[in-house]
Design an enzyme around this catalytic site. Sequence first.
Site, PDB file in Angstrom:
ATOM      1  N   CYS A 451    -121.647  23.209 -31.377  1.00  0.00           N
ATOM      2  CA  CYS A 451    -121.908  24.200 -30.336  1.00  0.00           C
ATOM      3  C   CYS A 451    -120.869  24.894 -30.528  1.00  0.00           C
ATOM      4  CB  CYS A 451    -121.585  24.193 -28.609  1.00  0.00           C
ATOM      5  SG  CYS A 451    -120.448  23.285 -28.312  1.00  0.00           S
ATOM      6  N   HIS A 593    -118.632  23.707 -23.918  1.00  0.00           N
ATOM      7  CA  HIS A 593    -119.734  23.983 -24.179  1.00  0.00           C
ATOM      8  C   HIS A 593    -118.898  25.635 -24.851  1.00  0.00           C
ATOM      9  CE1 HIS A 593    -123.416  24.783 -25.910  1.00  0.00           C
ATOM     10  NE2 HIS A 593    -123.122  26.383 -24.710  1.00  0.00           N
TER      11      HIS A 593
END
EC number: 3.4.19.12
Length: 716
Positions: A451, A593
């Site tokens: 990510c 994330h």
Amino acid sequence: MTDLGLKWSCEYCTYENWPSAIKCTMCRAQRHNAPIITEEPFKSSSSLDPSLCTTQGGSTLLICPDSSARPRVRIADELPETSSKWSCHMCTYLNWPRAIRCTQCLSQRQQGSQQHSPLSPSETPQTSGSRPSPVTSDPCEEYNDRNRLNMHAQRWPCSACTYENWPKSLRCVVCDHPKPSGSPETPQQDSEAESATSPSIVNEQERENVRTAGGGGGGSRGRLRKLSPPMCKGQAEVKIELASGAVGSDNEQEADFKKLKQIRNRMRRSDWLFLNACAGVVEGDLAAVEAYKSSGGDIARQLTADEVRILNRPSAFDAGFTLVHLAIRFQRQDMLAVLLTEVSQQTAKCIPALVCPELTEQIRREVAAALHRRKGEFPCYFFTDLVTFTLPADIEDLPPNVQEKLFDEVLDRDVQKELEEESPIINWSLELGTRLDSRLYALWNRTAGDCLLDSVLQATWGIYDKDSVLRKSLNDSLHDCSHWFYTRWKEWESWYSQSFGLHFSLREEQWQEDWAFILSLASQPGASLEQTHVFVLAHILRRPIIVYGVKYYKSFRGETLGYTRFQGVYLPLLWEQSFCWKSPIALGYTRGHFSALVAMENDGYDNRGAGANLNTDDDVTVTFLPLVDSERKLLHIHFLSAQEMGTEEQQERMLRQWMDCCVTEGGVLVAMQKSSRRRNHPLVTQMVEKWLDGYRQLAACPTLSDGEEEEEDEDE
């Protein structure tokens, strides 16, 4: 009463267990509190006592024969009346006439069940073809013994799990393995040998005569067996204890092995992926967790007792645990962030990189061609093009319902909510978000360990790092420039620990070991990355990276687990300032994330001056990125050396040197991110336009239908 009578028969596998056993030695089933009569009645005067019809636990037996059904007093010259008994069609057990179900297997009694013909006083119970045998002490015991031997002899063992199945079973009832083609129905010699050495017949003091030990079929069933001589009660107890001690442990190990084998045979591929994911959480293997998630596995799945038994690590695994519980127990913060990242599945994501696969592949080739390695003492990779991705201003021309659909499909609503509402991390300034048109939007991307790389390419080129081009450049730069980055990393980690009051020193071997782990993360596709990798990416981009993120790790219960340490400014300090661009990119960080934070194009500056003279044309979009948090505290600059660390004024001066900074009318220190549609890469512009055309068509459909209706009304 003999010691044999104290044993209890398992209701699942019919194995006769010792009285002290609370579980079956063979199949580990719990002892039943309401036993069925499975043992032969014993020759004792106490059998006349009606109290024997009730067990020690107070439960009543299913069948309690009395004097009217069968005389319990044995007369030497009198034989019991067996003509009224009915034979079970499943297990051939002779049941009392009042029983509506079989005592052994609980099968329903059939209408017109076969009954045994009456025997003359001169005959003994025997089958045709066998020679006469002496009269036993109790004919009912004789038939019960024969039935048990017949049942055992007629079973066939499964070749996969060794479970003994009934002869009518075409497949194993445990593992569903097919019955072998040549399974013997009545292994006569094996049954005789097993009955001769069976542990259930230890010492029978009251049986002094020779009796038949035949199986369920005809033939040589009349072979005789002589019992061992009687012994005293003390010797019998010693013999039973020795047998249970010597044989019991071996039987338990064998039963455990068989049970484990049965469990393994029943498991499917999804079960093995789940167990590998559980072991991966304990051992720190994120790839196993990702493999389970990618296969569609349920993150909330709980470990069962059988699965804990297969894992064979009681100190780590407990029944009822999920992957989240294990990640919390072993403090796997990176895995916990991946597991707790909730991606909305209600709407299908539709981002520009997915709508235009042909253009996306061309852009990936352009990205690979734009990466070069600099020659000299610092051979780090760098981009030759300055590209910044922004959302097109034409989105505001779409109808509100189409805009809502577009934002649902391109944004990560959960990240946007967490950064805006749960914690005021982005868009907290009304001045920046409204008057200066600098509202930031969190783009949706993959939730795997890539990510960070995805968000960096999304903030610049608008695509994913699908081919791991950026990861390869990151890995090569870390290895080729390891000495430079290692020195910065070691000095920064030491200062950061001391700033929190942690005064300690590590050996050089420990530093090298930690650094080797950071290097290994860069080379593993899907592995989560750390602050050092963000610092290296700032050098590859040749521009600053500003990370707006949560300050604390939190569990799914909302409990604070520790500091995240990601928020701050990452400058390409190892490059010359003249070699770098001053236009930064913005990333968001939430629970492990990363997301790309991009702005929307605006129509020039008009009167949006932020305390600086903006001598640019109207085609340039300027986004003002705050360099302070909501509490007006300056963001930290990561990986400064000891000479560069100073006061807050000195750090602000450094930020102004590396970026185009200004102060708004509200007194907020901001960095200017500049982008131009005209100067942007043409492939990126073409990809965005093609993606936006799909929503323009959606907006045109209702208008077209309304126009047609108006024309019809005019014709009428």
